[in-house]
Scaffold this active site. Sequence first.
Site, PDB file in Angstrom:
ATOM      1  N   PRO A   1       0.589  -1.352   0.128  1.00 45.46           N
ATOM      2  CG  PRO A   1       0.237  -0.910   2.219  1.00 45.46           C
ATOM      3  CD  PRO A   1       0.616  -1.656   1.694  1.00 45.46           C
TER       4      PRO A   1
ATOM      5  CG  ASP B   1       4.890  -0.897   2.932  1.00 44.62           C
ATOM      6  OD1 ASP B   1       3.852  -0.217   3.408  1.00 44.62           O
ATOM      7  OD2 ASP B   1       5.815  -1.378   2.937  1.00 44.62           O
ATOM      8  CG  HIS B   2      -0.260   4.657   3.967  1.00 42.20           C
ATOM      9  ND1 HIS B   2      -0.390   4.676   5.815  1.00 42.20           N
ATOM     10  CD2 HIS B   2      -0.342   6.244   4.140  1.00 42.20           C
ATOM     11  CE1 HIS B   2      -0.672   5.801   5.907  1.00 42.20           C
ATOM     12  NE2 HIS B   2      -0.419   6.887   4.319  1.00 42.20           N
ATOM     13  NE  ARG B   3       2.808  -3.447   3.871  1.00 39.31           N
ATOM     14  CZ  ARG B   3       3.363  -4.421   3.353  1.00 39.31           C
ATOM     15  NH1 ARG B   3       2.875  -5.888   3.480  1.00 39.31           N
ATOM     16  NH2 ARG B   3       4.556  -4.226   2.421  1.00 39.31           N
TER      17      ARG B   3
END
Length: 432
Positions: free
Chosen positions: A229, A404-406
């Site tokens: 994501p 990476d939005h995680r």
Amino acid sequence: MSQMTEIKVPDIGDFSDVPIIEIYVNPGDTVALDDALVTLESDKATMDVPASAAGVVKEVLVKLGDRVSEGHLLIRVESGLPAQTEPKTAKTEPIPADSTTVSAPAPTPAPVLVPAPVAPVAPPPPLSPGSKVHASPSVRAYARELGADLSKVKPSGPNGRILREDVTAWVKGVLTTPATVGASLGGSLDLLPWPKVDFSKFGEIEARPLSRIQKISGQNLARNWVMIPAVTYHEDADITELEAFRIQVNKENEKAGGAKLTMLAFLIKAVVRALQTFPAFNSSVDGENLILKKYFHIGFAADTPNGLMVPVIKNADQKGIFEIAQETGELARQAREGTLKPGDMQGAGFTISSLGGIGGTYFSPIINAPEVAILGVNKSALKPVWDGKAFQPRLTLPLSLTADHRVIDGALATRFNVCLAQLLADFRRVTL
Ligand code: CAO
């Protein structure tokens, strides 16, 4: 002393003449107490008949398709254990007739087969409207445990029933299908097949095979695009002074026949400093852990005739900018000539993709997994920048950071960009 126990159809409420749709045991099998022996199916529900005694199956007195009612003798089990006088009630599960979900089993054993509203124990996988899944409660439980979507499982049992082996086969298939690797088992991508078009119908064409590098990097890029994501954050760095300095040093060195400093080398050094300030950008997701790297290996995308390659500058924190410039030039040359060694492309913690020598304003680079961020750079341009009194011409470098939005949220990514822009605007900060 051994004892023979007769296992009969227990109380199944108002139902009679219910067909047996699965038999799980054969003579000689050992069964534990409560193991499912057979499954019955009425038009409203399925039900496992459990073993009321542990032991060895001596006789199976029914066959698939037989219709049975309460009290019908099913199986004889020989055991040393005392038999239960009262058989346990069957475990029942309503079959959703036209619902859009697969129902979970009733939380407590119900003595009747009438479908009752049940509280799902886990989010049920969706079924297409109107569809009906035939599977025993034990198979449904097994599917739930594995996150398998029963509506997608191909049945191989009688009358289109899904067996345990079908669920196992489906899960194995999902795990070995590249397009769905990493997608949750219950939510595979379910993509349409790639469009097949006869382009020659529309005009002249030439088919040119993809290079090996294009195929390999294509698979990596597709996986990274689908699985991460990712969000791209843009920033402008004022490199007026830095570029003037670079040109000045290069002029001095030219006279002395020395190496040339590149903007990429300055970028690598500034990125290392920013990574030291924001360690999350030099990390990788590994299962439940975030692996923070204490080393600073920086990959850089190199455009080659055969496709994209990413050589790596190892321990960039321990190298001077001349050394980095010389090494990137050498690795880029080897990449173009196809002589890079595998070790030269491994171990990166962060990657820079510089299109500055070509042009462009901004772009969205794809993260090079298992890294968590990548910096895209385009061509610097003179832009009017308001200094509070007047517009000043400033050389501006467009930065595009994909993260990476995680691991990295928008605030952190923007802080990283601001930090990097400050470092580039005043390179003395790199030494602080
Ligand atoms: N702004 C303006 N000019 C720039 C610049 C920038 N951001 N970056 C480089 N330039 C200039 C250089 O100064 C050089 O000019 P001079 O010869 O006058 O000094 C010229 O552009 C050519 O630079 P270069 O691209 O050959 O060298 P580099 O060190 O900047 O980059 C490398 C090396 C390997 C990164 C580059 O050759 C390359 O392959 N880039 C493509 C990367 C890529 O494909 N990324 C996309 C990946 S996703 O598909």
